[in-house]
Design an enzyme around this catalytic site. Structure first.
Site, PDB file in Angstrom:
ATOM      1  N   ASP A  12      -4.992  -2.981   4.514  1.00 20.91           N
ATOM      2  CA  ASP A  12      -5.670  -2.591   5.737  1.00 20.91           C
ATOM      3  C   ASP A  12      -7.172  -2.696   5.592  1.00 20.91           C
ATOM      4  OD1 ASP A  12      -5.888  -0.546   3.975  1.00 20.91           O
ATOM      5  OD2 ASP A  12      -4.690   0.869   5.133  1.00 20.91           O
ATOM      6  N   ASP A  36       0.838  -1.188   0.000  1.00 17.68           N
ATOM      7  CA  ASP A  36       0.000   0.000   0.000  1.00 17.68           C
ATOM      8  C   ASP A  36       0.871   1.234   0.000  1.00 17.68           C
ATOM      9  OD1 ASP A  36      -2.540  -0.727   0.024  1.00 17.68           O
ATOM     10  OD2 ASP A  36      -2.853  -0.564   2.190  1.00 17.68           O
ATOM     11  N   ASP A  69      -9.225  -5.813   1.239  1.00 16.87           N
ATOM     12  CA  ASP A  69      -7.902  -6.370   0.989  1.00 16.87           C
ATOM     13  C   ASP A  69      -7.847  -7.819   1.438  1.00 16.87           C
ATOM     14  OD1 ASP A  69      -6.931  -4.062  -0.028  1.00 16.87           O
ATOM     15  OD2 ASP A  69      -6.204  -3.315   1.896  1.00 16.87           O
TER      16      ASP A  69
END
Lengths: 1060, 288
Positions: free
Chosen positions: A697, A356, A701
């Site tokens: 997070d 990310d 995901d």
């Protein structure tokens, strides 16, 4: 069915009451409004308790847990235990036979059997305890994050644990929540659910209160237990709980799917097979030899037991568990919470990390990155713990700019944080203003008092039509009665309102040249993906605006044009200061870092560049096009090493195109991606054979986290679903922690190798006595119990100490381990330990043995072939080389002294073994003898335990010392050769070395695909990937494939032997 | 976590194994080329030759350093063991059972004694000297032939009634058997601290019960001039002094437990682990 009955009854009740009360208001009550009212009331607590008692808690019955006793028994027979049990049973059998025959000392075998059984039981209990402990960690982890549901009970909204939900409860859900039960929606606002866990559709499904389909799985008004609400809000009534939910019914089917083994579990199994194989084959071989040498069957069985005990590293599996949990603890200290012990190592073999951006790579807060004033761009410090700013603050323009930054800002620190560092203080205000406030506070000190000195008389807050913010202040100079008007906003809007520009503190007219300079700076800052703000001010003339002038912000009775432009400030969510280093570590570790973000491509690319995901020299296709001034289509895509892929592009890509990108570009950023696309990217990486780590997070995901070889959830920003799906939780959300984890993972793999090599070595020194005893008929050099003293006594602490060994300097400079080729215990390691170091150890131990006997009166020549008489109880005047005569007991006592001396000399040589195992390539002088203090604890404990366990003449301790030194010198020479001539010796397999070093030492296998790849790219992770890939797939050896690099990635069914 | 290992079928495994043994494409035999195997074998050959050499060198230097006359340490041999002739061992130690009326049962025992005493004939002892002093025969120099030390003569006739000369059956048929007690040799061991150690036989556990025994030589002593022993190299012809015991009133048809201790300073017989240190215990049963 009864439930609906109850509901209706209740509803009737309520309706009745209502009717009485509102008889004269309405004759008939709208059913829906009653229902709505009912929904506001919810169930009563008592009624809910009744239903809960009837239906049971709203949780899935856990899959039939293995009973504890079965788990325990599994530990008792797993691994090497079965071998030791066989040994114990044989001991008891021979005891039984001897006892029945009335032999003189049958109890030796009984005790041996008992000791063996005790060893198995104790190690079993230890392993069981370790497993239970790690299960407890996981259990406590899942308890840490109990699922909550917002329920209406007794006409009140309550947060309840989802377990307590009952049929008929009214629950409210919002984006990010897990649906707490099967619910029928009664109201929904833009509600979408992710049914992927249930139906496999990765697209979120919209939900409303409309009944659209007969099939409950299809209709839009039912949301299912365990699915997640992606966005929107909804209210619904619980229709099924626990095992009666749709997922509950499926779960009973799904629970049959066992957990896949982790790489380290596979490695350990491989190791157990290997050692057990060696033990059994040597045991059986010598059983046959001893029987054919006319030993009694009973004796042969006892030899067999000895050989098994000597070969099995009894303490090793416990050591491995301890080492892994030590690493897990160490990682937890470095903010990597590992949920599964074995995942520790998986991280070490990771070859691709999909990360990310926000929060993981960046600090997740806006920070001033650049300033532009006096026609010059200044960089600001964006690190996490800034206390000063280094740029030149002497210019009067800066003084003016800082005043605007300070005054034209509505953000404020929460009170009571004076002792905290500025960067950590909590601010009330939006992200940009917060950034400016902190920036000003760092440079100027107490912003609030500056604001107090410059009293604000009027203010226009920012709005999207004006695109500026304005305020008017008194000045802090008591002699200056003018008002100061300060303004900030979108740079082009601010510039429009200015007629002058401040250069070095002087106002100069804003001509086209200066406007051009502004444009260039603005474009440059914008091009870095930064949010740019313009700042200007005006001192209102005292005569026109006296003290008492009534400023009116609605009519704007003050000038808002012809202002003086002062400067620009640009802000970005800056990368965490540890990240660039971490990324470069990953790169040198052969791990490809792919950024996957929902952010804008320009910002994503800027951050990627600043952290090194896109290196300074590499270009994307667009960059090349820009540089050469040609259309993007004409650029040779192969020339670009970097790629920034937009989610929109990704949507239209075929799988092959995605593979092409993943394979041809070493530096990739995916921007504007949806969570679903993340899953596609992960799958793409795995198609190439990579071990993929994914950070995430969000709720959505979780499929990607599950799909990944190791899912890493964010501890702070992460949702429960993500944490549940992940194998590891990053407690500080920091990318650098992953690198720490990778390092630890690789380190533990290396250190386990060292531990195993250390442990295996002495097996030969324990085994040889039996073999020589059988063949040369000498008095027994070492007893079975003595072997256990080594395996479970002196050797345990040193082998755990190896887990503390620091990395050899190159640990993060090599490619990730190839899970097919780099085994934990490979041929080289076993052969080197068994046939080289082990042999030296045996020779050293035997020299000690012969020394002891010779010095006590039995010269080596006397000992050969002496066994039968030696062990004969009827000979009590056994003559030694000097003519002295020995009783049986005196001989046995000497034999025990021999055991002890043998034991002591193995221990002494194991110290040398421990020291050489500290490193596998580096000289011990490079590694340093004292860096790992625990090793010394190991050495001293080893010697201490040996001292406690044994008493022999001090002289016997030193007989093996020359051999210990020889072991060390021999290994230093080996390491020297490996460093000097990498590859050559390894090829010949004389000496173990890092198989992973093939990067330096050799090109990949002569496989056209991998060669092609190897030469084209420096990205080693992938060339390794391809090797393992080409194991599975036939690689077409055509010219076409050479030209179109990745075509072989198309899966083709393997035909045996069809390589040509 | 995603799956990391693939299942292979049996035929695939066999095929893989076949390829491992001989891979025709890469010309690899068991994973390496033939020349590679040769190199490896040579390396290991050299390695083991060197290791054997080292071992031989160590043993050689060990042999060079040990004293040829006496062992470097004697901490394991503090007190001499005692043995009995004839020595017939059963499951729990010495068991001497025989039947006076059955010749076969005792002839074996008698033969053992006769064989044992062949080493004590005058012919066998002719190299040894006659000693008369009742003191330790201390020799600091090598006075014997071929750089040896002298040994004292012990001939079987010193055992008088139990010498087997007058009575070749050693009294077995009469139920008054002779037994020979031998003390183990220990180099430079001075038993008795100046007083000759003697043999004392009693019933086990019941020492007050009289056991009528004749000891030969008189008093059942080991004369001090047989001590100390200087080792095989210094005294190649040394033979242990013996004491014969003749049991005179053995109750017939009862298993008797008898212990013969050697009484003398420096000789311990209270080691619970070693039944033959300083004493010898045996069971005797004479039937008729």
């Amino acid at each position: 069915k009864t439930e609906t009955g109850d509901e209706e009854e209740k509803y009737k009740d309520l309706k009745g009451n209502k009717k009485k009360k509102s008889e004269d208001l309405k004759k008939e009550l709208d059913l829906v409004s009653v229902a709505k009212l009912l929904f506001h009331l919810g169930l009563s607590s008592s009624r809910a308790a009744e239903i809960l008692a009837r239906d049971g808690p709203n949780s899935l019955t856990p899959p039939k847990a293995t009973p504890e006793i079965v788990k325990f028994l599994k530990q008792m027979v797993g691994g090497f235990s079965i071998l030791l049990w066989i040994g114990a049973v044989f001991s008891w059998i021979s005891f039984g036979i001897q006892f029945a025959q009335g032999a003189e000392s049958p109890f030796d075998n009984l005790y041996l059997g008992v000791v063996l059984a005790l060893v198995v039981i104790l190690t079993g209990i230890f392993a069981y305890y370790q497993e239970a402990k790690s299960t407890n960690i996981m259990a406590s982890f899942s308890k840490m994050i109990p699922q909550q549901a917002l329920v209406i009970r007794d006409a009140e909204k309550k947060e309840l644990p989802a377990e307590q939900l009952v049929v008929g409860d009214i629950v409210e859900i919002k984006g990010g929540d897990r649906i707490p039960a099967d619910i029928r929606l009664i109201s929904a606002q833009g509600c979408k659910v992710d049914n992927s866990s249930l139906t496999g559709e990765s697209e979120p499904q919209s939900r409303s209160c409309d009944f659209t389909h007969e099939n409950p799985l299809e209709t839009k008004n039912i949301a299912f237990y365990s699915t997640t609400c992606v966005e929107g809000t909804a209210t619904g009534i619980v229709i099924n709980t626990g095992d009666r939910t749709v997922i509950g019914r499926i779960a009973s089917l799904a629970s049959g799917v066992g957990n896949e083994k982790t790489p380290i579990a596979i490695e350990i199994e491989h190791f157990v097979y290997l050692v057990a194989g060696v033990a059994i084959s040597i045991g059986v071989l010598f059983f046959i030899i001893s029987v054919s040498m006319r030993y009694k069957i009973l004796d042969s069985i006892i030899f067999l037991i000895g050989i098994i005990v000597a070969n099995v590293p009894e303490g090793l599996l416990a050591t491995v568990t301890v080492s892994l949990s030590l690493t897990a603890k160490r990682m937890a200290k470095k903010n990597c919470l590992v949920k599964n012990l074995e995942a520790v190592e998986t991280l070490g073999s990771t070859s691709i990390i999909c990360s990310d951006k926000t929060g993981t790579l960046t600090q997740n807060r806006m920070t001033v990155a650049h300033l532009w004033f006096d026609n010059q761009i200044y960089s600001a410090d964006t690190s996490e713990d800034q206390t000063t700013q280094p740029f030149d603050q002497s210019s009067p323009s800066w003084t003016a700019l800082s005043k605007i930054v300070t005054l034209c800002n509505r953000a404020e620190f929460r009170p009571g944080q004076e002792n905290l560092p500025i960067m950590k203080r909590v601010v009330v205000g939006d992200a940009s203003e917060t950034a400016l406030l902190k920036f000003a506070e760092v440079i100027l000190g107490d912003v609030m008092s500056i604001r107090a000195q410059n009293k604000k008389v009027a203010e226009i807050p920012f709005n999207s039509t004006n695109k500026f913010q304005l305020s008017i202040h008194e000045t802090d100079d008591p002699n200056d009665k003018r008002f100061l008007l300060v303004m900030k906003g979108a740079p082009e809007r601010i510039l429009e309102r200015c007629s002058t520009i401040m250069i070095n503190g002087k106002e100069e007219p804003l001509d086209s040249e200066k406007a051009e300079a502004f444009q260039t700076a603005y474009m440059e800052l914008g091009g870095m993906g930064e949010r740019v703000l313009g700042f200007c001010h005006l001192y209102l003339p005292e005569n026109e605006f006296p003290d008492t002038y009534p400023f009116d912000t609605d009519s704007m009775n003050f000038p808002t044009s012809n202002l003086c432009f002062v400067g620009l400030l640009s802000m970005i969510d800056p990368p965490r200061s540890t990240v660039p280093d971490a990324v470069s570590k990953c790169r040198s570790a052969g791990i490809k870092v792919i950024m996957v973000t929902g952010d804008h491509p320009i910002t994503a690319k800027a951050i990627a560049k600043s952290v090194g995901i896109i290196s300074a020299t590499s270009e994307t296709v667009e960059d090349i096009a820009k540089r050469l001034n040609i259309p993007v289509e004409q650029v040779n895509r192969r020339e670009a090493t970097a790629a920034v892929v937009n989610g929109m592009e990704l949507k239209d890509m075929s799988l092959q195109q995605l593979d092409d990108i993943l394979c041809n570009h070493s530096e990739i950023v995916f921007a504007r991606t949806s969570p679903q696309q993340k899953l596609i990217i992960v799958e793409g990486c795995q198609r190439q054979g990579a071990v993929v780590a994914v950070t995430g997070d969000g709720v959505n995901d979780s499929p990607a986290l599950k799909k990944a070889d190791i899912g890493i959830a964010m501890g702070i920003a992460g949702s429960d679903a993500a944490k549940n799906a992940a194998d590891m939780v990053l407690l500080d959300d920091n990318f650098a922690s992953i690198v720490t984890g990778v390092e630890e993972g690789r380190l533990i793999f290396d250190n386990l190798k060292k531990t195993i090599a250390y442990t295996l070595t002495k097996n030969i020194a324990e085994l040889c006595p039996f073999l020589i005893y059988i063949i040369a008929s000498i008095p027994m050099p070492i007893g079975t119990i003595t072997i256990l003293f080594i395996d479970l006594g002196t050797d345990i602490i040193p082998s755990v100490a190896l887990a503390y060994e620091k990395a050899e300097s190159d640990i993060m400079n090599r490619r990730p381990r190839n899970k097919k080729k780099d085994r934990l215990v490979n041929e080289q390691l076993a052969v080197y330990s068994y046939l080289q170091i082990g042999i030296i150890q045996s020779v050293g131990a035997f020299v000690t043995y012969f020394t002891v006997y010779a010095e006590q009166g039995f010269l080596p020549s006397t000992l050969l072939g002496v066994r039968v008489d030696w062990e004969n109880n009827a000979i009590n005047d056994f003559e030694d080389s000097y003519g002295q005569e020995w009783t049986k007991y005196q001989r046995m006592y000497l034999q025990w002294t021999g055991y002890t001396a043998f034991f002591v000399s193995i221990t002494i040589q194991q110290v040398a073994d421990l020291i050489i195992r500290k490193t596998r390539r580096n000289s011990i002088f490079q590694q340093g003898l004292f860096r790992n203090k625990v090793i010394w604890v190991g050495i001293f404990s080893q010697i201490g335990i040996a001292l406690i366990l044994s008493y022999v003449l001090m002289a016997y301790w030193f007989v093996a010392v020359p051999f210990a030194i020889l072991i060390w010198v021999y290994d230093e020479v080996r390491k020297l050769f490996i460093r000097r001539y990498p590859g050559k010796l390894q090829e010949r397999n004389f000496l173990i070395s890092r198989p992973n070093d093939s990067r330096r030492t050799a090109t990949p296998d002569a496989n056209p695909c991998s060669l092609l790849f190897f030469y084209r790219h420096s990205s080693l992770a992938l060339s390794q990937t391809i090797q393992s890939w080409s194991d599975k797939h036939i690689c077409p050896v055509s010219e076409g494939s050479l030209i179109h690099g990745c075509h072989w990635l198309e899966e083709k069914p393997k035909k045996p032997g069809g390589n040509k | 976590m995603a799956t990391l290992n693939e299942k292979k079928t049996c035929s695939e495994r066999m095929e893989n194994f076949r390829r491992f043994v001989w891979n025709p494409e890469t010309k690899l035999f068991m994973g390496r080329t033939l020349i590679n195997w040769v190199w490896i074998s040579l390396y290991y050959l050299a390695f083991y030759v060197v290791m054997t050499g080292l071992f031989a060198l160590s043993i050689y230097s060990l042999m060079r350093t040990v004293n040829p006359y006496e062992p470097d340490y004697q901490d394991q041999l503090k007190s001499p063991g005692v043995t009995l002739r004839p020595d017939v061992y059963g499951d729990r130690g010495l068991q001497i059972y025989y039947n006076t009326s059955e010749n076969k049962t005792w002839e074996r025992l008698v033969t053992t004694l006769q064989t044992f005493l062949t080493a004590y004939t005058p012919a066998a002892q002719h190299l040894n000297v006659n000693c008369t002093g009742d003191k330790y025969f201390i020799q600091d120099t090598f006075d014997g032939p071929n750089n040896t030390k002298l040994s004292c003569k012990f001939t079987s006739d010193m055992l008088q009634n139990c010498s087997g000369i007058a009575d070749p059956t050693f009294g077995f048929p009469e139920g008054k058997p002779c037994f020979i007690i031998k003390m183990n040799r220990i180099i430079k061991f001075y038993p008795g601290n100046g007083t000759a150690p003697r043999v004392d036989c009693t019933y086990v556990g019941d020492e007050s019960r009289p056991l009528e025994v004749d000891y030969y030589p008189v008093n059942g002593t080991f004369n001090l001039h047989y001590f100390p022993y200087y080792g095989k190299k210094a005294q190649p012809t040394y033979s242990n002094p013996l004491v014969a015991v003749k049991f005179l009133n053995i109750t017939r048809n009862v298993e008797l437990k008898i212990v013969c201790k050697i009484i003398g300073a420096g000789i311990t017989f209270d080691n619970v682990h070693d039944p033959y240190e300083g004493k010898v215990e045996f069971k005797l049963k004479i039937e008729n």
